[in-house]
Design an enzyme around this catalytic site. Structure first.
Site, PDB file in Angstrom:
ATOM      1  N   THR A 147      64.558  45.936  50.585  1.00  0.00           N
ATOM      2  CA  THR A 147      64.509  47.181  51.351  1.00  0.00           C
ATOM      3  C   THR A 147      63.765  46.941  52.657  1.00  0.00           C
ATOM      4  O   THR A 147      62.908  46.062  52.745  1.00  0.00           O
ATOM      5  CB  THR A 147      63.750  48.298  50.610  1.00  0.00           C
ATOM      6  OG1 THR A 147      62.365  47.927  50.488  1.00  0.00           O
ATOM      7  CG2 THR A 147      64.339  48.576  49.251  1.00  0.00           C
ATOM      8  N   ASP A 148      64.092  47.736  53.674  1.00  0.00           N
ATOM      9  CA  ASP A 148      63.201  47.794  54.816  1.00  0.00           C
ATOM     10  C   ASP A 148      61.907  48.417  54.313  1.00  0.00           C
ATOM     11  O   ASP A 148      61.885  49.124  53.311  1.00  0.00           O
ATOM     12  CB  ASP A 148      63.824  48.637  55.940  1.00  0.00           C
ATOM     13  CG  ASP A 148      63.241  48.294  57.303  1.00  0.00           C
ATOM     14  OD1 ASP A 148      62.141  47.700  57.362  1.00  0.00           O
ATOM     15  OD2 ASP A 148      63.880  48.622  58.323  1.00  0.00           O
ATOM     16  N   TRP A 149      60.822  48.157  55.005  1.00  0.00           N
ATOM     17  CA  TRP A 149      59.494  48.538  54.496  1.00  0.00           C
ATOM     18  C   TRP A 149      59.380  50.059  54.348  1.00  0.00           C
ATOM     19  O   TRP A 149      59.486  50.797  55.313  1.00  0.00           O
ATOM     20  CB  TRP A 149      58.422  47.982  55.414  1.00  0.00           C
ATOM     21  CG  TRP A 149      57.872  46.660  54.945  1.00  0.00           C
ATOM     22  CD1 TRP A 149      56.564  46.358  54.699  1.00  0.00           C
ATOM     23  CD2 TRP A 149      58.595  45.464  54.635  1.00  0.00           C
ATOM     24  NE1 TRP A 149      56.437  45.064  54.255  1.00  0.00           N
ATOM     25  CE2 TRP A 149      57.670  44.489  54.201  1.00  0.00           C
ATOM     26  CE3 TRP A 149      59.948  45.115  54.649  1.00  0.00           C
ATOM     27  CZ2 TRP A 149      58.036  43.205  53.813  1.00  0.00           C
ATOM     28  CZ3 TRP A 149      60.325  43.834  54.266  1.00  0.00           C
ATOM     29  CH2 TRP A 149      59.388  42.899  53.859  1.00  0.00           C
ATOM     30  N   GLY A 150      59.189  50.478  53.105  1.00  0.00           N
ATOM     31  CA  GLY A 150      59.124  51.902  52.810  1.00  0.00           C
ATOM     32  C   GLY A 150      60.483  52.553  52.703  1.00  0.00           C
ATOM     33  O   GLY A 150      60.580  53.780  52.653  1.00  0.00           O
ATOM     34  N   GLY A 151      61.540  51.749  52.640  1.00  0.00           N
ATOM     35  CA  GLY A 151      62.897  52.277  52.695  1.00  0.00           C
ATOM     36  C   GLY A 151      63.529  52.594  51.355  1.00  0.00           C
ATOM     37  O   GLY A 151      64.741  52.800  51.278  1.00  0.00           O
TER      38      GLY A 151
END
Length: 815
Positions: free
Chosen positions: A228-232
């Protein structure tokens, strides 16, 4: 499964733990089974490994590393082999810093010139972007670690990027927004992919079965890891079912518990979890191998010289009136512009690199043979007007033969997390240029920015060199081009429109509330301008040289095109020959021409070289939404060889047998698409293209706020406290910009204003969790005391739980 034996020895809790981060940058380890942590670091144009105080916004410094030119710059080289070399150098530095996964390159399309992250992406064309990205990936992975191509997919705006729903038709998705990823997977063989923040046609990309399973793993055969993208991460279990192996950063075990519960309840089959763990183990073990060998430190000087060579090959000469360039010896030069002293050499946000060395133009001038008579900054960097600086610059300019004017966009204008407001360079810089023109008309502009800008001032300059964001050695590279030691060979990887209003997505960018509609379909960049006959400032593929090239003798067969290029000038140089293909049939709407190949050739004066560009599986294809697969339309195809998309030098044709697929479209229902006049497509016609109704694009202000609503929506909250917080945040942003603190203001916009409520839990590494977010939402929805009580109660629970976990970990460690 390759690691079935190891997985069989794991507890369910251990399996779940591997699918989420250990901390901000590392994956989880299991010591008893010999499974180590992977370190993932930002790195599209240089390694950004933070030793401490980790963040995803580029706020805190990282370990020094070579800052290479950004992707938007390197794309102008049109050199796939150069991309591979850059990848090798990046990979060596990553290994030296013990990085397992390098988060890059980024291959999202430049749908619109205002996307704030365009400096980090290659092109408006998927073929060019995919080919250069594949080179990067091969180079990085040859060093034993993994590249991580991003952001999968249709992440083409920064505003509300963590919540926006991208509404796009299937053909456009395949042809424009997935092709670069396809090339990265099939030709680059990337070991990992980063999913994007946004939704795609209603579902978050990392949960989207269609792109994650049907296309990525089914059609393309990808067997690596999706991060995932960070926090995604939205729904962690839905992500795992779709095949999203790793969530970053850590959520301190919160989502692990969701996975365990899902397996026990039957929502998630344990064999699906096992497959995800198996792919994670493959990535972990294969990227650890390189660290079992003796490691060598990289040569900072050697890597710096490589950064300079890349910048030299990527500089684009856009104007050279009266052959003012290269600068003649003895010419008295006035060096003007703040960027000469403090270069703009990279973007802002998660890709910020702490350079090992950094040149500026003034220092380079001292080492060169140029006759510089002085320097004046001329303007305030962040837009504030200053008449005295302009006056001083004009006094210097009067004494010079030629003005070298260093202008462009500042770091606060182009940044991750927010889009540009317009396509202009700051007004105070234009005022300086206008004033200089009144006293000396021999002006050469050195432009520094990571994306396209309008140039209403261009008639007032005789020379224009665009260095984009040239990395730590960009200033010296530019000086060598100015001096004629290097013949510029860069060509634009994106079109420069005359006015922003000329872009096909002007009326549909950015999506401000719930969704963004890609009503222009396949017509982005040159595909639109060339087909709709829109005048542009500089066409795709454009770039001047200190020499001239003639194109000769085209020959076309069913599998390739061959032609000759002669250097008809007096200077050795490299030419980028571009293959465009156009279908003669008008049964299926298509762009007038599409890039299907390119070759960069170095040629000495008077020399002629034969160039061959092979056709491939992408040369004649289009995606048919009726058959749901790639098809070929039977027709004559124009084979065009050009020096740019609008400078076609050679034309031939070839007849290609089709696949006899049914026509998926009714011309009468899609008049805008068949005429290419797509800047104002109405919703009814767009729905005909989509094949279904367009979802609501506006916030439903009557509904209570939820996890995926953003802080910006607090302006409609039922709770007074949330509305007050919104207005305070908005005021702080306005005030900081007013007093010139634009970088700080941007942080508010990036990290607060457009953040969905779930991000409070997903981005804080366990400091907050979703039950606490529930309390915050209660407050926002008008239940202040109930929500506050819930928030404090859940916070206390979390603190006690963390202390208990720490105590258990200490006991385990001691035993």
């Amino acid at each position: 499964m390759k690691y079935a034996e190891i997985i069989s020895r794991m507890t369910l809790e251990e399996k779940a733990s591997l699918t989420s981060g250990k901390d901000f940058w590392q994956s989880m380890d299991i010591g008893r089974l010999g499974i180590g942590s992977m370190f993932l670091a930002d790195g599209p144009h240089g390694i950004r490994k933070q030793a401490a105080a980790a963040d995803h916004l580029g706020l805190n410094p990282s370990i020094p590393a070579t800052c290479f030119p950004t992707a938007a710059t390197v794309a102008n080289s049109w050199n796939e082999a150069l991309g591979e070399e850059i990848g090798e150098f990046l990979g060596k530095e990553a290994v030296a810093q013990k990085v397992n996964v390098l988060l890059g390159p980024g291959v999202n399309m430049k749908r619109n010139p205002l996307c704030g992250r365009n400096f980090e992406y290659f092109s408006e064309d998927p073929y060019l972007a995919g080919k250069i990205a594949a080179g990067y990936i091969r180079g990085i992975q040859a060093q034993g670690i993994s590249a991580c191509v991003k952001h999968f997919c249709v992440n083409n705006q920064e505003e509300r990027r963590m919540a926006i729903d991208t509404v796009v038709d299937e053909r456009t998705l395949r042809e424009i927004y997935l092709t670069a990823f396809e090339i990265a997977v099939k030709e680059g063989r990337t070991k990992s992919i980063m999913s994007s923040y946004n939704r795609l046609n209603g579902s978050y990309t990392n949960e989207n079965i269609h792109i994650m399973q049907d296309i990525l793993r089914g059609e393309w055969g990808f067997n690596g890891v999706v991060v995932t993208d960070w926090g995604g991460s939205n729904d962690r279990v839905a992500g795992l079912i779709a095949g999203n192996e790793l969530e970053m950063p850590t959520t301190a075990g919160e989502t692990n518990e969701e996975i365990i519960e899902a397996v026990k309840s039957g929502r998630l089959k344990e064999e699906v979890l096992d497959q995800c763990v198996d792919r994670l183990l493959e990535l972990t073990f294969t990227t650890e191998e390189v660290y079992k060998k003796s490691q060598k430190e990289f040569s900072k000087e050697k890597h710096h010289k490589m950064a300079q060579r890349v910048a030299e090959e990527s500089i684009v000469m856009l104007k050279n009136e009266e052959n003012i360039l290269p600068i003649k010896k003895g010419t008295k030069l006035a060096v003007i512009g703040d960027f000469a002293e403090k270069p703009r050499y990279q973007g802002a946000g998660s890709s910020i690199v702490n350079p090992t060395i950094l040149h500026n133009a003034l220092d380079c001038f001292k080492e060169a043979e140029f006759n510089s008579i002085g320097y004046e900054p001329g303007f305030e960097r962040y837009g504030k007007k200053n008449k005295k600086k302009i006056e001083k610059a004009c006094e210097l300019a009067k004494k010079a033969d030629v003005i070298l004017l260093y202008i462009g966009l500042d770091e606060a204008t182009e940044a991750e997390g927010l889009d540009r407001q317009n396509m202009k360079i700051p007004e105070n810089q234009v005022e300086l240029l206008n004033a200089l023109y009144e006293v000396n008309q021999n002006i050469v502009v050195v432009l520094s920015c990571g994306s396209a800008v309008e140039m209403p001032w261009i008639k007032k300059v005789k020379g224009l060199l665009h260095g984009y964001l040239g990395g730590q050695a960009g200033s010296r590279a530019m000086l060598r081009v100015l001096a004629g030691d290097v013949n510029p060979s860069g060509k634009l990887a994106e079109t420069y429109p005359v006015h922003y209003e000329d872009t096909s997505s002007f009326n549909n960018f950015p999506g401000k509330e719930v969704s963004v509609e890609y009503r222009e379909s396949i017509y982005i960049g040159y595909r639109y301008y060339d087909t709709a006959n829109i005048e542009v400032l500089f066409p795709f593929g454009y770039g001047l040289s200190y020499t001239t090239f003639e194109y000769l003798d085209i020959k076309v067969s069913e599998d390739k095109v061959t032609f000759k290029i002669k250097n008809s000038g007096s200077v050795a140089g490299a030419e980028v020959a571009q293959l465009y293909v156009g279908c003669s049939s008008n049964e299926i709407f298509r762009p007038k021409k599409e890039l299907k190949g390119f070759a960069k050739v170095f040629i000495n004066p008077g020399e002629t070289k034969t160039v061959t560009i092979a056709f491939d599986d992408k040369t004649f294809r289009y995606f048919n939404v009726k058959t749901n697969k790639w098809e070929i339309e039977q027709s004559d195809y124009k084979i065009m060889i050009g020096a740019s998309s609008s400078d076609i030098r050679l034309i031939d044709s070839v007849f290609i047998e089709g696949t006899d697929a049914p026509n998926p479209y009714n011309k009468e229902l899609l008049p805008s698409y068949y005429s290419s006049k797509v800047s104002k497509v109405n919703v009814e016609e767009f729905e005909k293209l989509l094949g279904h109704k367009v979802p609501a694009s506006k916030w439903d202000k009557t509904k209570p706020l939820g996890y995926n609503d953003t802080i910006a929506q607090c302006q409609y909250a039922k709770g007074w406290f949330a509305r007050f917080a919104f207005y305070m945040i908005s005021f702080a942003y306005w005030f900081l910009r007013k007093i010139g603190k634009r970088m700080t203001a941007n942080v508010i916009m990036m990290s607060i204003y457009h953040m969905p409520f779930r991000g409070i839990a997903r981005m804080t590494g366990g400091v907050a969790n979703m039950p606490m977010v529930d309390g915050i939402l209660m407050i926002a929805n008008g239940h202040f005391f109930k929500g506050l009580s819930h928030l404090l109660r859940e916070r206390n629970k979390l603190v006690k739980k963390n202390k208990s976990n720490e105590a258990i970990a200490e006991v385990v460690k001691e035993s």
